[in-house]
Design a protein around this motif. Structure first.
Motif, PDB file in Angstrom:
ATOM      1  N   ASP A  65       0.818  -1.213   0.000  1.00 53.02           N
ATOM      2  CA  ASP A  65       0.000   0.000   0.000  1.00 53.02           C
ATOM      3  C   ASP A  65       0.854   1.266   0.000  1.00 53.02           C
ATOM      4  N   LEU A  68       3.297   3.664  -3.926  1.00 51.38           N
ATOM      5  CA  LEU A  68       3.310   4.956  -4.621  1.00 51.38           C
ATOM      6  C   LEU A  68       3.954   6.050  -3.781  1.00 51.38           C
ATOM      7  N   THR A  70       6.560   8.582  -2.313  1.00 52.37           N
ATOM      8  CA  THR A  70       7.671   9.233  -3.008  1.00 52.37           C
ATOM      9  C   THR A  70       8.895   9.370  -2.097  1.00 52.37           C
ATOM     10  N   TRP A 262       2.362  -1.986  -8.568  1.00 50.21           N
ATOM     11  CA  TRP A 262       3.749  -1.553  -8.710  1.00 50.21           C
ATOM     12  C   TRP A 262       4.694  -2.303  -7.779  1.00 50.21           C
TER      13      TRP A 262
END
Lengths: 297, 452
Positions: A65, A68, A70, A262
């Motif tokens: 989770d 994403l 950064t 991802w």
């Protein structure tokens, strides 16, 4: 024609030993200082090159989770993504199959390149230049042009969905022939003549004289061919349709119309990178040599 | 990248179309099929068919669910073996279905059943050799199947029909839905918002932007890959991408230019974010935006993300223009029979019936999250009733099926290029300040040349 204005040398100054040493030190310091911008540029380029790989590993080790996120640091490190990939697709089998395919391709391309380049380097025959140009020309033809004809050929041979189907149309690498020909052209002719005088025929000369002397170049080229075969993507996805036998095809399985996983993509990519990474670690000298020799450094 | 891939696929499509027609698998084959129905399979008649599905290219619930259904089918039909495969090539899931079939057709072994997206319906029926299922098994048999205990929604039922014949049985699809981060909206002082029109959406977005300092809305429809729902936005404003007689490109019309101008105004006002479609999928999850109009198929991914991150996900139907009703279009795919062998065709029909049955939709919807086309399953007594009750996000999606209009497929071999021309023009006008009238009329002229 260019004209260069050359400044006359200043008259030489007599210096004592102490002065000379410090002058040398100053010159060395100036030299080191002068190299700083170049080193900074190289460091920047190295960071730019390495960062995507670093990012891949960071994302792979993050919880799903947080894929994403950064943040440049992985935060809580987890092997969940790797476990998920291992459970969802047959990763072990894929790695083995891909290793087999890449090894087979590298060996086959090397063998063809050795024979072809030996022929080009050793004998003079009518149409030699034209034939060589044909080899070079085939290297310039984009893959997309030959993709469909090759696919049809593989299909007619009944080799779809087989590793042989992936390997067969790529048995000859024009690039490898070109590279080896350059090496063989500069191979001492006297050695070949001496081998002939010793009673060796052309075949024996190749394997007993030429190949042992070309070992470093062959090793470098083999590594390059292996890495190139390992990274193949589009052609294997065309041929290996019914199964997910190759790892580059497997990575795609986590990309989808309903969103991309991802974390899993990065974990699968990290696993796919490992063999090439290990090759680099253990055979670093040959890998660098390969790229230097090919002019692709 | 996606555009380059699309161009490559388009080129492949154009090159192989010629070869396909030479192979005699073109329109004539399907349309000249004898009117007689294909025979039933004998009890011990063994048949093997190949099923190509883009769901099989994606690991996890997609592959597992479809393979599970295939396994169940083989148990129920021991004389039929189904070889399942993902489309070949390296394109994004769902983007390379036709080119994959084309390449295999050239090699003489196309899949017997293929899951093709609706934008290729014209091409599939007229060029690819898709068989008219209603001719093969009879229109009544098709109609009976589409009805059954829980009939297909009337607006979904005939999405795979072409010139009065059924070529594809609608399989899975989604509609454009506005998902939003209700927690973020609440921080901006907006609770239970009315998001029925673009004006109202813009008002809410501006309030959110005042808090976050960033554009608050992503719109898949205006980016490359989102033309399916852009068609709906055009229709919502009285424009068409293609005339009813399928001869004239309509996205250069005044209504179409007006539509694009209104969206460009949203971009200029800082409401709409300029991001490619992949970034948009993740914009709400990363907190870059608060709202996104996208495929309802993303619901599962967004629900997971919101649950883990602790924010509330809500949704609304696709917004319309003030005073006009929104007209959503569908994305998704249908199942087509490509085999010309009667035994395989019969086996393929049995398989298609299975994959679009009550049982299949129960599995597909509850596990993958696709919209059940047999909408009655979500009503009381239906196998998806409890699932639908637990998923309130499904309601706007189901409700707008009543206003659904089909995703138009362009005529001719260059349908991919036409779509690309439209998407590029919309992007240029909405995000890059190009004059909408000039851009859209130029694009329409170029597209018009490609459909004749």
């Amino acid at each position: 024609m260019a004209f260069v204005i050359v400044e006359p040398h200043a008259p030489l100054k007599t210096v004592s030993v102490g002065e000379g040493t410090s002058a040398l030190r100053r010159a060395a310091a100036r030299g080191r200082l002068g190299r700083v911008p170049a080193h900074l540029l190289l460091i920047l380029l190295a960071v730019v090159s390495i960062y995507p790989v670093y990012w891949m590993f960071v994302t792979a080790f993050r919880p799903g989770d947080e894929a994403l996120s950064t943040s440049p640091l992985p935060g809580p490190v987890t092997l969940d993504n790797f476990a998920y990939v291992w459970k969802t697709i047959p990763m072990g089998g894929m790695l083995l199959n891909t290793f087999g395919m890449a090894s087979l391709l590298a060996v086959a391309q090397l063998l063809v390149a050795v024979l072809a380049s030996y022929g080009f380097a050793r004998w003079s025959f009518a149409g030699k230049k034209a034939l060589y140009l044909l080899f070079v020309g085939s290297w310039l033809v984009p893959f997309q042009v030959t993709m469909i004809p090759n696919y049809l050929m593989v299909s007619q041979m009944g080799l779809l969905n087989t590793v042989a189907g992936v390997v067969l149309p790529q048995l000859c690498s024009a690039f490898a022939v070109m590279m080896l020909r350059q090496h063989l052209e500069s191979f001492p002719r006297e050695l070949m003549d001496a081998a002939q005088m010793d009673g060796r025929n052309a075949w024996q000369t190749l394997w007993q004289v030429v190949i042992p002397n070309l070992r470093p170049a062959l090793a470098a080229l083999a590594i390059m061919l292996f890495i190139s075969a390992w990274n193949e993507y589009l052609w294997p996805t065309l041929i290996m349709q019914k199964s997910q036998d190759l790892v580059q095809v497997g990575v795609r399985a986590f990309l989808g119309a309903e969103g991309n996983n991802w974390g899993a993509v990065m974990a699968a990519s990290a696993m796919a990178c490992l063999p090439v990474f290990l090759i680099y670690v253990f055979l670093q000298r040959y890998v660098v040599d390969a790229f230097v020799r090919s002019g692709l450094k | 990248m996606l555009s380059r891939r699309k161009t490559l696929l388009g080129t492949l499509a154009a090159l192989t179309a010629l070869g396909i027609s030479a192979c005699g698998t073109g329109a004539g084959t399907g349309q000249n099929q004898a009117a007689s129905l294909i025979p039933e399979l004998g009890k011990d008649q063994k048949v093997e068919i190949t099923f190509e599905s883009y769901n099989l290219a994606q690991a996890g619930v997609w592959t597992d669910t479809i393979k599970g259904l295939i396994g169940d089918f083989e148990t129920a039909h021991p004389n039929i073996t189904v070889h399942a495969q993902a489309p070949q090539g390296g394109g994004a899931v769902g983007s390379n279905t036709v080119s994959s079939v084309q390449t295999q057709l050239l090699a003489g072994h196309a899949p017997d059943v293929s899951q093709l997206t609706f934008d290729s319906l014209d091409f599939a029926a007229t060029q690819l050799g898709a068989q008219p299922i209603s001719d093969l098994v009879g229109a009544k048999a098709v109609e009976d199947h589409l009805d059954g205990a829980h009939p297909f929604h009337p607006n979904a039922k005939h999405l795979g029909d072409w010139n009065g014949k059924t070529y594809g049985v609608p399989y899975v699809f989604s509609t454009p839905v506005l998902f939003y981060n209700a927690s973020l909206l609440a921080k901006a002082g907006v609770t239970d918002p009315d998001l029925s029109t673009w004006d109202k959406v813009a008002d809410v977005a501006k309030k959110v932007s005042a808090v976050t300092g960033k554009p608050a809305l992503d719109l898949n429809c205006t980016s490359k890959g989102g033309s399916w729902c852009m068609q709906g936005i055009f229709k919502s404003n009285g424009a068409q991408v293609l005339s009813d007689d399928r001869k004239t490109i309509g996205f250069g019309s005044d209504a179409a230019v007006d539509t694009v101008s209104k969206l460009a105004a949203l971009s200029k006002e800082g409401v709409l974010r300029n991001a490619d479609i992949n970034a948009q999928y993740e914009g709400v999850i990363k907190g870059d935006t608060a709202m996104v109009v996208t495929s309802s198929a993303l619901q599962g991914m967004l629900m997971q993300a919101s649950k883990k991150a602790g924010w509330q996900l809500k949704d609304a139907a696709m917004p319309g223009f003030a005073g006009k009703q929104a007209v959503p279009t569908n994305s998704g795919s249908a199942l087509f029979i490509l085999s010309s062998d009667p035994a395989k065709q019969r086996a393929a029909w049995e398989f298609i019936k299975w994959m679009t049955s009550d049982k299949a939709y129960t599995e597909i919807s509850s596990k993958i999250g696709y919209l059940p086309l047999r909408t009655g399953l979500t009503e009381k007594g239906g196998s998806l009733y409890e699932w639908a009750q637990k998923n309130p996000l499904l309601a706007p999606n189901l409700a707008q099926l009543d206003r659904l209009q089909p995703w138009v497929s362009y005529p001719g071999n260059s349908y991919v290029q036409v779509d690309d021309i439209l998407a590029t023009a919309v992007e240029n006008a909405v995000y890059y300040g190009k004059d909408p009238k000039q851009t859209m009329t130029d694009a329409a002229k170029r597209a018009q040349d490609l459909i004749h």
